[in-house]
Design an enzyme around this catalytic site. Structure first.
Site, PDB file in Angstrom:
ATOM      1  CB  SER A  22      -2.707  -3.866  -7.000  1.00 55.90           C
ATOM      2  OG  SER A  22      -4.265  -3.984  -6.823  1.00 55.90           O
ATOM      3  CG  ASP A  23      -2.628  -4.926  -0.246  1.00 53.98           C
ATOM      4  OD1 ASP A  23      -1.948  -4.988   0.745  1.00 53.98           O
ATOM      5  OD2 ASP A  23      -3.928  -5.412  -0.406  1.00 53.98           O
ATOM      6  CD1 TRP A  24      -9.233  -6.630  -2.658  1.00 57.45           C
ATOM      7  CD2 TRP A  24      -7.284  -7.336  -2.897  1.00 57.45           C
ATOM      8  NE1 TRP A  24      -9.444  -7.903  -3.373  1.00 57.45           N
ATOM      9  CE2 TRP A  24      -8.143  -8.206  -3.443  1.00 57.45           C
ATOM     10  CE3 TRP A  24      -6.044  -7.607  -2.890  1.00 57.45           C
ATOM     11  CZ2 TRP A  24      -7.704  -9.599  -4.082  1.00 57.45           C
ATOM     12  CZ3 TRP A  24      -5.383  -8.706  -3.582  1.00 57.45           C
ATOM     13  CH2 TRP A  24      -6.265  -9.671  -4.270  1.00 57.45           C
ATOM     14  CB  ALA A  80      -2.706  -0.908  -3.226  1.00 49.37           C
ATOM     15  CE1 TYR A 102      -3.381  -2.489   2.079  1.00 52.40           C
ATOM     16  CE2 TYR A 102      -4.197  -1.332   0.452  1.00 52.40           C
ATOM     17  CZ  TYR A 102      -4.440  -2.215   1.108  1.00 52.40           C
ATOM     18  OH  TYR A 102      -5.638  -3.081   1.084  1.00 52.40           O
TER      19      TYR A 102
END
Ligand code: GLC
Length: 746
Positions: A277-279, A281, A246
């Site tokens: 990607s992170d959620w 992010a 993030y």
């Protein structure tokens, strides 16, 4: 050509060059061709040819659709070409329950309960790479059976501060230990045709302000401390996917970061997999397109961002990306590289016809979960041989504490699990102790585990305390079961801890119990170090981590003596928070100022700080007691003089001088006191866990490639192996060295 015309042509050349640069797309300096070429070769020629053929056949719209989510945890396929969807699931120590299509609510399926394995701090504490492979294999079998193509784990962010909410999910403070433990785990998972997704790349070492903080750290610490476990995951384990973090790094979000993703990950390390990607992010179409992101997940979803209608089409890598490709603002080569990687991931997972079928909730998985628990538990203190507790008639064992019965697979954030069953510490002890009488009372109550909320317990604290003291009075043995509990601010994702000491009034309770019964021991259920002003009041102290489905059986194994503990701490326990390196440098070092954060401790993280600054920790990295005793002798190196290409072999004899079989972890640290650059006093460069039956000895030998002694030379942006003398420290803890010896590197 006279001077004048020569000058004119130079001007013309200069002008034309200027013109070309100014009109070329802003990012022409990114060599996506080199990025693509570096990713070829990890699979067969036929596979690469098949991928190229698909890239030709796919329309631009179909290519873009492959690069972003269609739901909370899945991406769209291309039915026209028989390309399937990709399904993902958390997490690092078990397959998370099925989520709803487009919300953070659980789907309430009836067939998605699983085996919860111990959290990764416990796995790291086992110092057993072979066991880590068994762990990954079992977890991968469960993910496969649940038909997941990507398992969103393991996490390998370095333990820099004891306040980080997610340290329980990671492999501790030392990059060498994390590297050695993460490789076999990933290999085990991926053997099932399920992609591991090593996370969170990179420098996500706290939860506070995780989605906005910009981390500033120098190259030495970046390459020597924060990247090694990710590099090992890519270059040794061949991980098929990686999750961007993030936070920002040097001003750019980690999920689209030119240095981290294009340069280091894809060109230097030759990563051929998918950057996910992170959620929520991802923050820019152009940056996501150009700076290394391949698959955008979780954007614009409730709980992690704003929810709009058919928001999957609004993703940064959806319509806006398609538009920029059609207009030529972004070269098609960029989407083709992403698509190649995503197709490669599919051919390894959902398009892989040879993968096994997996299995769920098997006895073998429960055996592995229990073994990781018993091998990772760390006996910190054992005065008067408090442990093991004998199972004798007419003995009353008072088990006091909410953590004895609390469901610990719930909470903690995205790694929370829905186990088929969870044997609590109390249940395990009751089943184990047939002769003694086991009684229990809560002692303290904290409230339910709810994401980003603190909901206090309902029961009256004083009455709970009075009852606990009454129980302690009439007991022969008191076993306090406390620690943290994965509720908000108590070892959980989303934010960090707010206090270093134990919460919920446990300190007061412990001291009051001690006043009425001196035969007091403690089970500490945490994923982090805590302050221990009460330590003098407990005779026995067992760090039991969060152990998952088999918690109670694993705890009963060690408490009863059925298993001799052999775990070693994967991170330091500082006496006071300010003794920790990150906290020594104040707010701008941790948690930062809300915009920037500076890792001012540089390479001196964890025991590197304690050793070098001579700040004695309460319990040191690598510390762990046994019910027997070991001696390390006959420490020898195979040579005295080494060349850079050599591998050092260091051997020793481990003697079990006690009355019980057991296992010891021999640790080899190496330092260079006369180095021309700043170095930690010593750094872990080798370890070996060895089982030694009572009264016997075992000789072991540990190989250490000499080139692993190099430091990262910022002046040359490359690794630099200094010649000269190195000191080897051999022992069974970073603060318990049996022998020092010297070698020379020419
Ligand atoms: C979370 C976590 C990440 C997890 C993902 C999906 O925010 O940071 O580790 O895999 O979102 O739940």
């Amino acid at each position: 050509m006279n001077f004048y015309s020569c000058r004119k042509s130079i001007l013309w050349i200069f002008f034309l060059t200027l013109l070309t640069i100014s009109f070329a797309p802003v990012h022409s300096q990114i060599n996506v061709q080199e990025i693509a070429e570096k990713s070829i070769g990890g699979m067969s020629k036929e596979t690469d040819a098949y991928i190229e053929q698909l890239v030709k056949e796919l329309s631009l719209t179909e290519k873009v659709a492959l690069c972003h989510a269609q739901s909370k945890f899945s991406t769209k396929g291309v039915p026209r070409l028989g390309i399937p969807e990709i399904w993902m699931a958390d997490g690092p120590h078990g397959v998370r329950a099925e989520m709803s299509w487009d919300s953070w609510n659980y789907a309430q399926w009836a067939n998605d309960s699983i085996t919860a394995f111990p959290a990764l701090t416990c796995l790291a504490a086992s110092f057993d790479p072979q066991l880590s492979n068994e762990y990954g294999l079992s977890l991968g079998e469960e993910a496969r059976y649940r038909e997941k193509d990507v398992l969103l784990g393991p996490g390998v962010n370095i333990y820099r501060t004891p306040m980080n909410g997610r340290n329980f999910e990671y492999l501790g403070e030392d990059p060498f230990l994390a590297s050695k433990m993460v490789v076999p785990y990933i290999q085990g998972v991926q053997k099932n045709g399920v992609a591991a997704c090593v996370k969170h790349f990179a420098l996500n070492n706290q939860e506070h302000w995780r989605d906005i903080i910009n981390v500033e750290v120098n190259d030495r610490a970046l390459y020597e401390i924060y990247l090694p476990a990710f590099k090992a995951a890519v270059m040794e384990a061949g991980v098929w996917s990686i999750m961007g973090a993030y936070n920002k790094f040097r001003g750019q979000y980690a999920c689209h970061n030119e240095l981290l993703l294009n340069k280091i990950l894809k060109i230097d390390w030759g990563f051929d997999g998918v950057v996910i990607s992170d959620w929520s992010a991802v923050h820019s179409t152009l940056e996501a397109a150009l700076y290394g992101l391949d698959l955008e997940m979780g954007t614009g979803t409730d709980g992690l961002g704003t929810t709009t209608d058919n928001h999957y089409e609004q993703y940064y890598l959806a319509k806006p990306f398609l538009k920029a490709l059609k207009s030529g603002e972004i070269a098609t080569a960029h989407v083709d590289d992403k698509v190649r990687r995503i197709l490669r991931l599919m051919l390894r997972t959902n398009l892989n016809p040879h993968k096994p079928l997996g299995s769920l909730n098997t006895k073998e998985h429960q055996r592995v979960a229990r073994k990781v628990g018993t091998q990772g538990m760390v006996l910190l203190k054992n005065k008067n041989n408090f442990f093991p507790i004998q199972d004798q008639k007419n003995t009353v064992i008072a088990v006091i504490g909410e953590n004895a019965t609390r469901n610990m697979t719930a909470g903690g954030g995205s790694s929370e699990l829905k186990p088929q069953f969870e044997i609590s510490p109390l249940e395990g002890l009751k089943q184990r102790y047939k002769n003694a009488t086991v009684i229990h009372t809560m002692g303290f109550e904290s409230g339910p585990s709810v994401y980003d909320q603190v909901i206090p317990g309902r029961l009256d604290a004083d009455s709970l305390r009075l009852k606990a003291i009454a129980f302690a009075k009439k007991a022969d043995v008191v076993l306090f079961v406390g620690g943290l509990n994965k509720s908000h601010h108590q070892d959980s994702e989303g934010d960090d801890r707010l206090q270093f000491e134990l919460p919920f009034g446990q300190e007061t309770l412990l001291n009051k119990i001690h006043q009425v019964n001196k035969n007091l021991g403690m089970l500490l259920l945490t994923g982090n170090a805590v302050e221990m002003p009460w330590l003098k009041n407990v005779n026995g102290l067992l760090q039991t981590w969060y152990l998952g489905s088999m918690s109670g059986h694993a705890i009963a194994d060690v408490v009863s003596g059925a298993v001799n503990p052999s775990g070693k701490l994967p991170f330091s326990f500082p006496k006071k928070l300010k003794d920790n390196a990150a906290h020594y440098f104040g707010d701008e070092s941790y948690p930062g100022d809300g915009v920037n954060q500076y890792y001012k401790e540089d390479i001196l993280v964890g025991y590197r700080w304690h050793d070098t600054k001579k700040i004695k920790p309460l319990y040191a990295f690598g510390h762990g007691l046994s019910y027997t005793n070991f001696k390390i002798t006959n420490v020898k190196t195979d040579k005295q003089m080494y060349s850079p290409a050599d591998t050092l072999a260091i051997s020793c004899v481990v003697k079990n001088t006690g009355s019980r079989d057991g296992a010891e972890v021999v640790q080899v640290y190496i330092g260079k006191p006369d180095s021309k650059v700043k170095r930690a006093l010593k750094e872990l460069k080798g370890f070996e866990k060895v089982v030694v039956p009572k009264g016997t000895s075992k000789k072991i030998s540990i190989d250490i490639p000499i080139n692993t002694l190099a430091f990262y030379d910022e002046s040359r942006s490359e690794w630099n192996l200094e010649r000269g003398t190195y000191v080897l420290f051999v022992g069974n803890a970073s603060d318990n060295i049996s022998k020092e010896t010297k070698i020379f590197v020419e």
